[in-house]
Design an enzyme around this catalytic site. Structure first.
Site, PDB file in Angstrom:
ATOM      1  N   ARG A  52       0.826  -1.209   0.000  1.00  0.00           N
ATOM      2  CA  ARG A  52       0.000   0.000   0.000  1.00  0.00           C
ATOM      3  C   ARG A  52       0.864   1.265   0.000  1.00  0.00           C
ATOM      4  NH1 ARG A  52      -2.870  -1.795   5.434  1.00  0.00           N
ATOM      5  NH2 ARG A  52      -1.075  -2.159   6.760  1.00  0.00           N
ATOM      6  N   GLU A  63      -3.637   5.845   3.998  1.00  0.00           N
ATOM      7  CA  GLU A  63      -3.120   4.852   3.069  1.00  0.00           C
ATOM      8  C   GLU A  63      -4.097   4.589   1.929  1.00  0.00           C
ATOM      9  OE1 GLU A  63      -0.789   2.201   6.456  1.00  0.00           O
ATOM     10  OE2 GLU A  63      -2.892   1.767   5.969  1.00  0.00           O
ATOM     11  N   THR A 208      -3.593  -3.624  19.543  1.00  0.00           N
ATOM     12  CA  THR A 208      -3.428  -2.351  20.223  1.00  0.00           C
ATOM     13  C   THR A 208      -3.239  -1.242  19.193  1.00  0.00           C
ATOM     14  OG1 THR A 208      -1.033  -2.668  20.443  1.00  0.00           O
ATOM     15  CG2 THR A 208      -2.415  -3.473  22.234  1.00  0.00           C
ATOM     16  N   GLY A 233       0.452  -4.228  15.055  1.00  0.00           N
ATOM     17  CA  GLY A 233       1.660  -3.683  14.436  1.00  0.00           C
ATOM     18  C   GLY A 233       1.495  -3.626  12.926  1.00  0.00           C
ATOM     19  N   ASP A 234       1.150  -2.444  12.400  1.00  0.00           N
ATOM     20  CA  ASP A 234       0.752  -2.386  10.993  1.00  0.00           C
ATOM     21  C   ASP A 234       1.270  -1.171  10.247  1.00  0.00           C
ATOM     22  OD1 ASP A 234      -0.759  -0.460  12.218  1.00  0.00           O
ATOM     23  OD2 ASP A 234      -2.703  -1.247  11.606  1.00  0.00           O
ATOM     24  N   LYS A 238       5.751   0.842  14.392  1.00  0.00           N
ATOM     25  CA  LYS A 238       4.671   0.373  15.264  1.00  0.00           C
ATOM     26  C   LYS A 238       4.745  -1.144  15.369  1.00  0.00           C
ATOM     27  CE  LYS A 238      -0.355   0.957  15.912  1.00  0.00           C
ATOM     28  NZ  LYS A 238      -1.043  -0.309  15.673  1.00  0.00           N
TER      29      LYS A 238
END
Length: 353
Positions: A52, A63, A208, A233-234, A238
């Site tokens: 992306r 995004e 989270t 975590g993305d 992060k």
């Protein structure tokens, strides 16, 4: 003069999709999206894929997520802004488009905020069915915000999870989750820490929102045979898992070129070994090596999942007769005379003519 080829774009508003989910039921929608995801992952080679395109700022990220096969193009616009709840806005907001590859005509414009929550949970369940131990019944759910109910219900309905051990740094979020899950058949246990929550869990889901390099799960919390569904975590910078958690596990990803930038494996060298999930689903690669193995699904969200979700929305809207046609693209009697629309609609230009 070319023959006129009229078309309209079907629009599904947030209200339409809420109504759709209520009419079909959350379980049916989770199962439906999961089925579409599985079908599309089994066609992995048919898609033109790319990571992306992200625009990062101090407070979040916006995004664009494109993908296409030889018939249909799709994209999703999505943001991630953890501080948004302070202003009464969702952390994640999204919409998406399905278009006809042959003509480029946009065929569907839909909300994807609620739908993203459904597809993310459905994707987690698809991965867990392939990677978790079949006898898994207890899940720790770390992070009890907007995504948590969807994860809980997907694992309940699609994997057979019966007990949830919950932790969030905000006790009100856990209380909200417990209230929303009443009557679902899930037993919930509120815990005082991540370490307490993961004790005895077969599956651990971390979801989270804080945009930091966090270590929500550490090696000392691991147990033999555990499956970790790392969702939060993305994006670059992060993470949720200590790097040694990854080193001790078999790690599976959606699309490695994207996950190496955005997922928990961003902490590790570029040659750290991972397996793309489609290979397991297609029977081309072994999933869990043994009941004692620790598996990690490093989930960052990939455009193919949104392609699947948009297809599910399109087909369900047709089934239920939902959505409204909108004139997103002007209709032209002569496609070479775009300026003529201004003469048709502007009385001053008509007077001059």
């Amino acid at each position: 003069m070319p023959s006129h080829h009229p078309f309209s774009t079907r629009y599904l508003s947030a209200t339409d999709v809420i109504d759709m989910v209520q009419r079909k039921g959350v379980e049916a929608c989770l199962r439906g999206v999961a089925d579409y995801i599985l079908a599309d992952f089994l066609r992995w080679g048919a898609f033109d894929k790319s990571a992306r395109v992200a625009s990062h700022s101090r407070d979040g990220v916006i995004e664009l997520m494109p993908i296409a096969d030889d018939q249909t193009y799709a994209f999703k616009y999505v943001n991630g802004h953890p501080k948004n709840t302070r202003w009464g806005l969702p952390t994640v907001m999204a919409f998406g488009v399905l278009a006809d590859v042959a003509t480029g005509a946009p065929l569907l414009l839909s909300e994807l905020t609620l739908t993203t929550a459904l597809r993310t949970a459905a994707m987690s369940a698809v991965a867990a069915r392939a990677l978790a131990r079949p006898d898994s019944r207890t899940m720790a759910l770390i992070g009890n915000g907007a995504q948590s109910e969807f994860q809980a219900l997907a694992f309940h309905h699609l994997l057979g999870i019966t007990t949830l051990r919950l932790f969030d740094t905000d006790p009100a979020a856990t209380a909200k989750l417990q209230a929303n899950l009443q009557g679902t058949g899930l037993r919930t246990v509120a815990c005082n820490s991540t370490a307490e929550a993961v004790r005895g869990a077969d599956v651990v889901t971390t979801v989270t929102a804080d945009k930091t390099n966090a270590t929500i799960l550490t090696p000392g919390m691991l147990a033999i045979g555990m499956h970790i569904n790392a969702v939060g975590g993305d994006c670059p910078g992060k993470t949720e898992l200590h790097a040694d958690v990854l080193r001790q596990a078999q790690v599976f990803v959606e699309y490695a070129p994207q996950t190496r930038i955005e997922g928990d494996i961003q902490q590790l060298p570029a040659d750290f070994g991972v397996t793309e999930l489609w290979e397991v689903l297609a029977g081309q690669h072994t999933g869990r090596a043994s009941d004692a193995a620790i598996t990690v699904f490093d989930s960052v969200g990939f455009a193919l999942e949104d392609f699947s979700a948009l297809r599910f929305l399109r087909d369900t809207a047709a089934e239920l007769g939902m959505g409204q046609p909108i004139e997103l693209i002007p209709q032209l009697s002569d496609p070479k005379n775009l300026f003529g629309l201004l003469r048709t609609h502007n009385p001053l230009l008509r007077a001059v003519a």
